[in-house]
Design a protein around this motif. Sequence first.
Motif, short mmCIF file in Angstrom:
data_model
loop_
_atom_site.label_atom_id
_atom_site.label_comp_id
_atom_site.label_asym_id
_atom_site.label_seq_id
_atom_site.Cartn_x
_atom_site.Cartn_y
_atom_site.Cartn_z
N MET A 35 -9.86 -17.47 27.44
CA MET A 35 -10.76 -16.39 27.11
C MET A 35 -10.39 -15.75 25.78
SD MET A 35 -12.62 -16.68 29.81
CE MET A 35 -13.69 -15.34 30.07
N GLY A 36 -9.15 -15.86 25.41
CA GLY A 36 -8.72 -15.36 24.12
C GLY A 36 -8.61 -13.85 24.00
N ARG A 37 -8.43 -13.18 25.11
CA ARG A 37 -8.32 -11.72 25.07
C ARG A 37 -7.39 -11.24 26.18
NH1 ARG A 37 -11.18 -9.68 29.29
NH2 ARG A 37 -12.84 -10.94 30.14
N VAL A 38 -7.02 -9.99 26.11
CA VAL A 38 -6.22 -9.37 27.15
C VAL A 38 -7.15 -8.95 28.27
CG1 VAL A 38 -4.73 -7.40 27.66
CG2 VAL A 38 -4.50 -8.59 25.49
N ALA A 39 -6.70 -9.08 29.50
CA ALA A 39 -7.53 -8.74 30.66
C ALA A 39 -7.85 -7.26 30.73
CB ALA A 39 -6.81 -9.15 31.94
N THR A 40 -8.99 -6.98 31.30
CA THR A 40 -9.37 -5.60 31.60
C THR A 40 -9.24 -5.40 33.11
OG1 THR A 40 -11.69 -6.13 31.99
CG2 THR A 40 -11.05 -5.60 29.71
N THR A 41 -9.29 -4.18 33.55
CA THR A 41 -9.23 -3.87 34.97
C THR A 41 -10.33 -4.60 35.73
OG1 THR A 41 -8.34 -1.70 34.42
CG2 THR A 41 -9.19 -1.99 36.64
N GLU A 42 -11.50 -4.66 35.14
CA GLU A 42 -12.65 -5.30 35.79
C GLU A 42 -12.41 -6.79 36.04
OE1 GLU A 42 -12.96 -3.36 32.99
OE2 GLU A 42 -13.67 -1.59 34.02
N ASP A 43 -11.57 -7.42 35.24
CA ASP A 43 -11.29 -8.85 35.41
C ASP A 43 -10.57 -9.14 36.73
OD1 ASP A 43 -12.38 -9.77 32.95
OD2 ASP A 43 -10.57 -9.08 31.92
N TYR A 44 -9.93 -8.15 37.30
CA TYR A 44 -9.18 -8.34 38.54
C TYR A 44 -9.98 -7.99 39.79
CZ TYR A 44 -5.27 -8.70 35.36
OH TYR A 44 -4.43 -9.09 34.35
N VAL A 45 -11.10 -7.33 39.65
CA VAL A 45 -11.86 -6.86 40.81
C VAL A 45 -12.36 -8.01 41.67
CG1 VAL A 45 -13.93 -5.61 41.55
CG2 VAL A 45 -12.50 -4.69 39.72
N GLY A 46 -13.01 -8.99 41.09
CA GLY A 46 -13.57 -10.11 41.86
C GLY A 46 -12.52 -10.85 42.67
N PRO A 47 -11.42 -11.29 42.03
CA PRO A 47 -10.38 -11.97 42.80
C PRO A 47 -9.78 -11.10 43.91
CG PRO A 47 -10.07 -12.39 40.47
CD PRO A 47 -11.15 -11.36 40.60
N LEU A 48 -9.59 -9.81 43.65
CA LEU A 48 -9.03 -8.93 44.67
C LEU A 48 -9.98 -8.75 45.85
CD1 LEU A 48 -7.29 -6.22 42.49
CD2 LEU A 48 -6.22 -7.98 43.88
N TRP A 77 -4.65 -18.54 30.20
CA TRP A 77 -3.40 -18.60 29.43
C TRP A 77 -2.36 -19.49 30.10
CZ3 TRP A 77 -3.71 -17.44 24.61
CH2 TRP A 77 -4.57 -16.45 24.18
N THR A 78 -2.28 -19.44 31.42
CA THR A 78 -1.27 -20.24 32.12
C THR A 78 -1.50 -21.73 31.91
OG1 THR A 78 -1.00 -18.53 33.79
CG2 THR A 78 -0.25 -20.72 34.37
N ILE A 79 -2.72 -22.19 32.08
CA ILE A 79 -3.00 -23.62 31.94
C ILE A 79 -2.90 -24.08 30.49
CG2 ILE A 79 -5.50 -23.51 31.73
CD1 ILE A 79 -5.05 -25.92 34.02
N LYS A 80 -3.25 -23.20 29.58
CA LYS A 80 -3.15 -23.53 28.16
C LYS A 80 -1.69 -23.60 27.73
CE LYS A 80 -4.76 -22.07 23.63
NZ LYS A 80 -5.33 -21.00 22.84
N GLY A 81 -0.86 -22.74 28.32
CA GLY A 81 0.57 -22.74 28.01
C GLY A 81 0.92 -22.14 26.67
N ASP A 82 -0.02 -21.46 26.07
CA ASP A 82 0.20 -20.85 24.76
C ASP A 82 -0.18 -19.39 24.86
OD1 ASP A 82 0.55 -20.40 22.05
OD2 ASP A 82 -1.47 -21.05 21.54
N PHE A 83 0.81 -18.55 25.06
CA PHE A 83 0.54 -17.14 25.26
C PHE A 83 0.42 -16.43 23.91
CE2 PHE A 83 2.55 -18.77 28.99
CZ PHE A 83 1.76 -18.25 30.00
N PRO A 84 -0.48 -15.44 23.84
CA PRO A 84 -0.69 -14.74 22.57
C PRO A 84 0.53 -13.91 22.18
CG PRO A 84 -1.85 -13.61 24.31
CD PRO A 84 -1.30 -14.88 24.91
#
Length: 57
Positions: A1-14, A36-43
Amino acid sequence: MGRVATTEDYVGPLVFLASDASAFITGQILHVDGGWTIKGDFPSMADYSFETDRRRG
């Protein structure tokens, strides 16, 4: 996704994990990190603006 997560990004999985839909899931790691985990390249966080996140809420 190329960005830092927002709070809203966690709502669906939770909501999913708290629901009956996940009743048969055991022993799994759910990476909610925009790929980021699968890409293996953290910003690099060297230039990251934590102040912007604080203002964003």
